[in-house]
Design a protein around this motif. Structure first.
Motif, PDB file in Angstrom:
ATOM      1  N   PHE A  89       4.181 -10.580   2.533  1.00 59.31           N
ATOM      2  CA  PHE A  89       4.254  -9.225   2.891  1.00 59.31           C
ATOM      3  C   PHE A  89       2.959  -8.510   3.239  1.00 59.31           C
ATOM      4  O   PHE A  89       2.863  -7.323   3.428  1.00 59.31           O
ATOM      5  CB  PHE A  89       4.795  -8.640   1.720  1.00 59.31           C
ATOM      6  N   GLY A  90       2.007  -9.438   3.744  1.00 58.46           N
ATOM      7  CA  GLY A  90       0.724  -8.940   4.472  1.00 58.46           C
ATOM      8  C   GLY A  90      -0.367  -8.495   3.418  1.00 58.46           C
ATOM      9  O   GLY A  90      -1.409  -7.721   3.727  1.00 58.46           O
ATOM     10  N   ALA A  91      -0.400  -9.020   2.263  1.00 60.29           N
ATOM     11  CA  ALA A  91      -1.381  -8.376   1.427  1.00 60.29           C
ATOM     12  C   ALA A  91      -2.586  -9.195   1.425  1.00 60.29           C
ATOM     13  O   ALA A  91      -2.540 -10.700   1.773  1.00 60.29           O
ATOM     14  CB  ALA A  91      -0.910  -8.792  -0.124  1.00 60.29           C
ATOM     15  N   ARG A 130      -9.364  -0.532   2.804  1.00 61.11           N
ATOM     16  CA  ARG A 130      -9.228   0.450   3.677  1.00 61.11           C
ATOM     17  C   ARG A 130      -8.014   0.151   4.548  1.00 61.11           C
ATOM     18  O   ARG A 130      -8.273   0.366   5.661  1.00 61.11           O
ATOM     19  CB  ARG A 130     -10.503   0.731   4.688  1.00 61.11           C
ATOM     20  N   ALA A 131      -7.136  -0.222   4.000  1.00 63.57           N
ATOM     21  CA  ALA A 131      -5.908  -0.537   4.599  1.00 63.57           C
ATOM     22  C   ALA A 131      -4.768   0.709   4.931  1.00 63.57           C
ATOM     23  O   ALA A 131      -5.160   1.718   3.975  1.00 63.57           O
ATOM     24  CB  ALA A 131      -4.873  -1.743   4.004  1.00 63.57           C
ATOM     25  N   SER A 136       0.061  -1.242   2.578  1.00 61.78           N
ATOM     26  CA  SER A 136      -0.387  -0.954   1.047  1.00 61.78           C
ATOM     27  C   SER A 136       1.007  -1.057   0.281  1.00 61.78           C
ATOM     28  O   SER A 136       1.191  -1.939  -0.613  1.00 61.78           O
ATOM     29  CB  SER A 136      -1.338  -0.013   0.703  1.00 61.78           C
ATOM     30  N   LEU A 137       1.976  -0.197   0.794  1.00 64.52           N
ATOM     31  CA  LEU A 137       3.310  -0.263   0.157  1.00 64.52           C
ATOM     32  C   LEU A 137       3.836  -1.719   0.244  1.00 64.52           C
ATOM     33  O   LEU A 137       4.532  -2.035  -0.681  1.00 64.52           O
ATOM     34  CB  LEU A 137       4.106   0.894   0.758  1.00 64.52           C
ATOM     35  N   ARG A 138       3.941  -1.967   1.525  1.00 62.32           N
ATOM     36  CA  ARG A 138       4.641  -3.429   1.616  1.00 62.32           C
ATOM     37  C   ARG A 138       3.912  -4.528   0.862  1.00 62.32           C
ATOM     38  O   ARG A 138       4.565  -5.452   0.426  1.00 62.32           O
ATOM     39  CB  ARG A 138       4.545  -3.873   3.258  1.00 62.32           C
ATOM     40  N   ALA A 139       2.496  -4.523   0.588  1.00 58.75           N
ATOM     41  CA  ALA A 139       1.887  -5.342  -0.216  1.00 58.75           C
ATOM     42  C   ALA A 139       2.342  -5.348  -1.549  1.00 58.75           C
ATOM     43  O   ALA A 139       2.460  -6.362  -2.440  1.00 58.75           O
ATOM     44  CB  ALA A 139       0.331  -5.301   0.173  1.00 58.75           C
ATOM     45  N   GLY A 140       2.484  -4.200  -1.911  1.00 58.36           N
ATOM     46  CA  GLY A 140       3.035  -3.767  -3.360  1.00 58.36           C
ATOM     47  C   GLY A 140       4.367  -4.510  -3.459  1.00 58.36           C
ATOM     48  O   GLY A 140       4.646  -5.081  -4.513  1.00 58.36           O
TER      49      GLY A 140
END
Length: 171
Positions: A89-91, A130-131, A136-140
């Motif tokens: 998810f891009g984290a 600094r994303a 950041s929500l997608r990474a979560g």
């Protein structure tokens, strides 16, 4: 020390040994869900104790070796699922570290903490790099999905271990 334990068990403490073995298995199954407890290693410990209390008459080294391999697999799957879920998810590293810390902090807040901890930790970890907020929500979300997949895998592996042991015992 071991000799004293063996002597005590031979003198009637066998029931206590079985009680400890059953408690280890039950706590291990709970530990497959709760990240504070080493789930499958506790299940394995209880099953090995049961086999030992039976003098390995019903369950032998081959079965115990396979159960040990399943235990190792469950540990690997747990780590890989969380990291891979977040990564897909891009984290980045910060989000993965944040998700891990979120799980540890979430333990103290019960089931809501266990569900929200990895999400919040990954979001904060990703934002610290600094994303953007949406990334950041997608990474979560990815970290949370990874934790859930890892937990489900540990529960399934724990149940498979218990069933495998039971089948080896009775057949």
């Amino acid at each position: 020390m071991i000799d004293a334990l063996v002597e005590w068990l031979a003198q009637g403490g066998v029931w206590f040994g079985w009680l400890v073995a059953v408690v280890l298995v039950l706590v291990g199954v709970a530990g497959a869900i709760l990240p504070a407890l080493p789930g499958t290693p506790l299940v394995l410990g209880g099953l090995v104790l049961m086999a030992w209390l039976d003098d390995f008459a019903h369950v032998g080294a081959g079965t115990l070796l396979w159960l040990t391999l399943l235990t190792i697999l469950s540990i690997l799957v747990d780590f890989i699922a969380t990291a891979e879920g977040a990564r897909r998810f891009g984290a980045g590293r910060g989000a993965i570290l944040g998700a891990t810390l979120g799980v540890l902090v979430g333990i103290f807040f019960g089931l809501p903490g266990l569900l929200l901890g990895p999400f919040v930790g990954a979001v904060l970890g990703h934002l610290a790099g600094r994303a953007r907020v949406d990334d950041s929500l997608r990474a979560g979300v990815g970290a949370s999905v990874g934790v859930l997949v890892g937990t489900l895998a540990k529960v399934v592996i724990s149940v498979v271990m218990i069933l495998w042991f039971a089948l080896a015992w009775w057949f």
